[in-house]
Design a protein around this motif. Structure first.
Motif, PDB file in Angstrom:
ATOM      1  N   ARG A 154       0.848  -1.191   0.000  1.00  0.00           N
ATOM      2  CA  ARG A 154       0.000   0.000   0.000  1.00  0.00           C
ATOM      3  C   ARG A 154       0.883   1.241   0.000  1.00  0.00           C
ATOM      4  O   ARG A 154       1.870   1.296   0.724  1.00  0.00           O
ATOM      5  CB  ARG A 154      -0.902   0.036   1.216  1.00  0.00           C
ATOM      6  N   TRP A 155       0.493   2.196  -0.765  1.00  0.00           N
ATOM      7  CA  TRP A 155       1.211   3.466  -0.820  1.00  0.00           C
ATOM      8  C   TRP A 155       0.340   4.527  -0.169  1.00  0.00           C
ATOM      9  O   TRP A 155      -0.830   4.657  -0.494  1.00  0.00           O
ATOM     10  CB  TRP A 155       1.518   3.861  -2.269  1.00  0.00           C
ATOM     11  N   GLN A 156       0.960   5.250   0.719  1.00  0.00           N
ATOM     12  CA  GLN A 156       0.209   6.303   1.374  1.00  0.00           C
ATOM     13  C   GLN A 156       0.959   7.615   1.205  1.00  0.00           C
ATOM     14  O   GLN A 156       2.134   7.720   1.546  1.00  0.00           O
ATOM     15  CB  GLN A 156       0.060   5.990   2.864  1.00  0.00           C
TER      16      GLN A 156
END
Length: 80
Positions: free
Chosen positions: A76-78
């Protein structure tokens, strides 16, 4: 000086007929398949074992792909 020619009656027996192009193509394809099989199994003592390992590895990869695609279990990229 004599001539080194076979008599005409024997010359007909020595003539090699060329096979039909389709037959020749099929023979070449069979020979290529045979060479490919020999090359793929060169150095392998137990080809059955290798085939079983390949099938098992493919099955594991399919299971991983099936379980990973539905759950969204990737990274996941935040950005924040």
């Amino acid at each position: 000086m004599g001539l080194c020619l076979p008599c005409l009656g024997g010359a007909v027996k020595d003539v090699v007929e060329t096979p039909d192009p389709e037959i020749k193509r099929r023979q070449l394809a069979e020979a290529a398949e045979k060479r490919q099989m020999e090359a793929s199994s060169r150095g392998i003592k137990n080809t059955y074992s290798v085939e079983q390992k390949k099938k098992k590895q493919e099955e594991i990869e399919k299971r991983i792909a099936a379980s990973g695609s539905g759950g969204g279990g990737g990274l996941r990229w935040q950005v924040g």
